[in-house]
Design a protein around this motif. Sequence first.
Motif, PDB file in Angstrom:
ATOM      1  N   TYR A  36      -0.529   0.312  14.970  1.00 19.16           N
ATOM      2  CA  TYR A  36       0.806   0.408  15.633  1.00 19.16           C
ATOM      3  C   TYR A  36       0.841  -1.120  16.199  1.00 19.16           C
ATOM      4  O   TYR A  36      -0.141  -1.976  16.495  1.00 19.16           O
ATOM      5  N   GLU A  42       8.225  -2.780  25.297  1.00 21.09           N
ATOM      6  CA  GLU A  42       8.621  -1.919  24.339  1.00 21.09           C
ATOM      7  C   GLU A  42       7.221  -0.881  24.131  1.00 21.09           C
ATOM      8  O   GLU A  42       6.140  -1.287  24.364  1.00 21.09           O
ATOM      9  N   GLY A  43       7.306   0.542  23.356  1.00 17.08           N
ATOM     10  CA  GLY A  43       6.083   1.237  23.169  1.00 17.08           C
ATOM     11  C   GLY A  43       5.752   0.765  21.730  1.00 17.08           C
ATOM     12  O   GLY A  43       6.527   0.111  21.089  1.00 17.08           O
TER      13      GLY A  43
ATOM     14  N   TYR B  35       0.384   8.774  27.576  1.00 16.63           N
ATOM     15  CA  TYR B  35      -0.781   7.935  27.239  1.00 16.63           C
ATOM     16  C   TYR B  35      -0.659   6.878  28.618  1.00 16.63           C
ATOM     17  O   TYR B  35       0.605   6.724  29.031  1.00 16.63           O
ATOM     18  N   LEU B  90       2.958   5.823  28.812  1.00 12.12           N
ATOM     19  CA  LEU B  90       3.778   5.856  27.452  1.00 12.12           C
ATOM     20  C   LEU B  90       3.863   7.249  27.191  1.00 12.12           C
ATOM     21  O   LEU B  90       2.964   8.062  27.014  1.00 12.12           O
ATOM     22  N   ARG B 102       2.785  10.653  12.602  1.00 11.94           N
ATOM     23  CA  ARG B 102       3.480   9.373  12.957  1.00 11.94           C
ATOM     24  C   ARG B 102       3.807   9.648  14.497  1.00 11.94           C
ATOM     25  O   ARG B 102       4.790  10.572  15.047  1.00 11.94           O
ATOM     26  N   LEU B 103       3.512   8.963  15.416  1.00 12.68           N
ATOM     27  CA  LEU B 103       3.896   8.790  16.843  1.00 12.68           C
ATOM     28  C   LEU B 103       5.112   8.089  17.215  1.00 12.68           C
ATOM     29  O   LEU B 103       5.158   6.855  16.679  1.00 12.68           O
ATOM     30  N   PHE B 105       7.189   6.313  20.204  1.00 14.50           N
ATOM     31  CA  PHE B 105       6.708   5.993  21.484  1.00 14.50           C
ATOM     32  C   PHE B 105       8.164   5.739  22.346  1.00 14.50           C
ATOM     33  O   PHE B 105       9.046   5.151  21.672  1.00 14.50           O
ATOM     34  N   GLY B 106       8.247   6.024  23.772  1.00 13.31           N
ATOM     35  CA  GLY B 106       9.120   5.587  24.540  1.00 13.31           C
ATOM     36  C   GLY B 106       8.711   4.136  24.949  1.00 13.31           C
ATOM     37  O   GLY B 106       7.770   3.524  24.648  1.00 13.31           O
ATOM     38  N   HIS B 107       9.806   3.429  25.812  1.00 11.93           N
ATOM     39  CA  HIS B 107       9.366   1.914  26.065  1.00 11.93           C
ATOM     40  C   HIS B 107       8.447   1.941  27.244  1.00 11.93           C
ATOM     41  O   HIS B 107       8.022   1.047  27.748  1.00 11.93           O
TER      42      HIS B 107
END
Lengths: 112, 114
Positions: A36, A42-43, B35, B90, B102-103, B105-107
């Motif tokens: 990742y 950001e995430g 998370y 997160l 596949r993850l 994610f938000g910000h």
Amino acid sequence: QQQVRQSPQSLTVWEGGTTVLTCSYEDSTFNYFPWYQQFPGEGPALLISILSVSDKKEDGRFTTFFNKREKKLSLHIIDSQPGDSATYFCAAKNTNTGKLTFGDGTVLTVKP
Amino acid sequence: GGIITQTPKFLIGQEGQKLTLKCQQNFNHDTMYWYRQDSGKGLRLIYYSITENDLQKGDLSEGYDASREKKSSFSLTVTSAQKNEMAVFLCASSADRGSNERLFFGHGTKLSVL
């Protein structure tokens, strides 16, 4: 005990150079390994991933290599660009349990 | 495409306070995650949910509660904020937990406790 170890913690490379990030793990039941990429504020976002039945996967300038015997994987970025500057996390998953374990990340800086 | 929206972006709390973080996704994904990310550290799983009203504890669930009342939303409660605590929380979602998961994610919500 950390199950997924990344190195180095941080890395600086020049624009155009090749970046190599590495990851090692202990648990032999891990069989899926995503990388990742996270930009500040950001995430994380999935960059590339590999299953344990493969030893290499390529996506443009990004290639991940997997060595099952040594329990190691790596991420190679060729022609590194300043826009690649980010934190990179490797992760490992046991697809039977569904548990995903992240490494601590590598902070990459690409200098122009 | 879809999006993960986390609110608030920044949260400042007092020691001992109960704090709630919210997450919405419009992917129509079944599985959602919370998370915690500490500076210089990897992501540690607090709670996850595989469907509406389901809750599963992660490695770091002590001190937290979670709620999944709708498929699209997943909230996290810090039951008693710890003094000087600072972390990013997160939220993520995925279509399924099988191979090649596949993850998305938000910000993140950045928490500071005074």
